[in-house]
Design a protein around this motif. Structure first.
Motif, short mmCIF file in Angstrom:
data_model
loop_
_atom_site.label_atom_id
_atom_site.label_comp_id
_atom_site.label_asym_id
_atom_site.label_seq_id
_atom_site.Cartn_x
_atom_site.Cartn_y
_atom_site.Cartn_z
N GLY A 34 2.11 9.18 4.61
CA GLY A 34 1.83 8.02 5.20
C GLY A 34 2.22 6.68 4.46
N TRP A 35 2.49 5.63 5.66
CA TRP A 35 2.79 4.22 4.95
C TRP A 35 1.70 3.53 5.15
CZ3 TRP A 35 7.02 3.31 1.96
CH2 TRP A 35 7.86 4.06 2.04
N PHE A 36 1.07 2.99 4.03
CA PHE A 36 0.08 1.99 3.94
C PHE A 36 0.79 0.49 3.49
CE2 PHE A 36 -3.85 4.18 4.44
CZ PHE A 36 -3.49 5.40 4.50
N ARG A 37 0.10 -0.60 3.75
CA ARG A 37 0.48 -1.69 3.01
C ARG A 37 -0.67 -2.82 2.59
NH1 ARG A 37 3.00 -4.34 8.65
NH2 ARG A 37 1.14 -4.90 9.59
N GLN A 38 -0.22 -3.39 1.60
CA GLN A 38 -1.37 -4.42 1.13
C GLN A 38 -0.73 -5.84 1.00
OE1 GLN A 38 -3.76 -3.22 -2.27
NE2 GLN A 38 -5.45 -4.28 -1.35
N ALA A 39 -1.16 -6.76 1.51
CA ALA A 39 -0.80 -8.10 1.26
C ALA A 39 -1.62 -8.82 0.32
CB ALA A 39 -0.84 -8.88 2.80
N PRO A 40 -1.29 -9.85 -0.56
CA PRO A 40 -2.22 -10.48 -1.33
C PRO A 40 -3.58 -10.95 -0.72
CG PRO A 40 0.39 -11.26 -1.43
CD PRO A 40 0.07 -10.25 -0.25
N GLY A 41 -4.38 -10.55 -1.42
CA GLY A 41 -5.79 -10.92 -0.96
C GLY A 41 -6.33 -10.33 0.16
N LYS A 42 -5.75 -9.10 0.56
CA LYS A 42 -6.15 -8.52 1.82
C LYS A 42 -6.20 -7.04 1.59
CE LYS A 42 -4.16 -11.51 5.25
NZ LYS A 42 -3.34 -11.79 6.63
N ASP A 43 -7.06 -6.25 2.69
CA ASP A 43 -7.37 -4.79 2.35
C ASP A 43 -6.12 -3.96 2.59
OD1 ASP A 43 -10.64 -5.18 3.74
OD2 ASP A 43 -10.07 -5.36 1.62
N LEU A 44 -6.12 -3.03 2.18
CA LEU A 44 -5.09 -1.62 2.38
C LEU A 44 -5.15 -1.53 3.77
CD1 LEU A 44 -3.13 -0.14 0.40
CD2 LEU A 44 -4.85 1.67 0.72
N GLU A 45 -4.06 -1.50 4.56
CA GLU A 45 -3.80 -1.30 5.94
C GLU A 45 -2.78 -0.10 6.17
OE1 GLU A 45 -2.26 -3.69 9.80
OE2 GLU A 45 -1.46 -4.40 7.59
N PHE A 46 -3.49 0.79 7.06
CA PHE A 46 -2.53 1.87 7.45
C PHE A 46 -1.50 1.58 8.16
CE2 PHE A 46 -1.61 6.17 8.67
CZ PHE A 46 -1.26 6.01 9.69
N VAL A 47 -0.23 2.18 8.18
CA VAL A 47 1.08 1.50 9.15
C VAL A 47 1.18 2.64 9.67
CG1 VAL A 47 3.26 0.42 9.00
CG2 VAL A 47 1.62 0.00 7.29
#
Length: 124
Positions: A34-47
């Motif tokens: 999978g690909w996930f992403r995490q922006a500064p100050g935010k939770d990890l998000e499934f992509v």
């Protein structure tokens, strides 16, 4: 198996970028990725995610019709083609491998083999 992300960089809003996730050794062909992403100050998000055969693919609603995930088992590589990028998609992107037999693996806890990630910065 170890998974390492690459292909990140800076791009203007509306632009495109292709990320790669290369596996070394291990049982890459038998796990979903999978690909996930995490922006500064935010939770990890499934992509997005692709099953071990490539026959099943899932996307987060926010990226449908803009992102495309694919895998080439001969090259032990998973790709994420991203189009029409948005500023809010600035984040570090990760491609973990799913726990064996788990599909779809949309949460942190259903994945392992996390790599260092690759930074994507989208600017105006």
């Amino acid at each position: 198996v170890q998974l390492v992300e690459s292909g990140g960089g800076s791009v203007q809003a509306g632009g495109s970028l292709r990320l790669s996730c290369i596996a070394s050794a291990g049982t890459f062909r038998s796990i979903g990725v999978g690909w996930f992403r995490q922006a500064p100050g935010k939770d990890l998000e499934f992509v997005a995610g692709v099953s071990w055969t490539g026959g099943s693919i899932v996307y987060a609603d926010s990226v449908k019709r803009r992102f495309t995930i694919s895998r080439d088992n001969a090259k032990s590589t998973v790709y994420l083609e991203k189009n029409s990028l948005k500023i809010e998609e600035t984040a570090k992107y990760y491609c973990p491998g799913a726990l064996h037999g788990v599909w779809p693996a949309r949460t942190r806890f259903e994945n392992k083999h996390w790599g260092p990630g690759t930074q994507v910065t989208v600017s105006s």
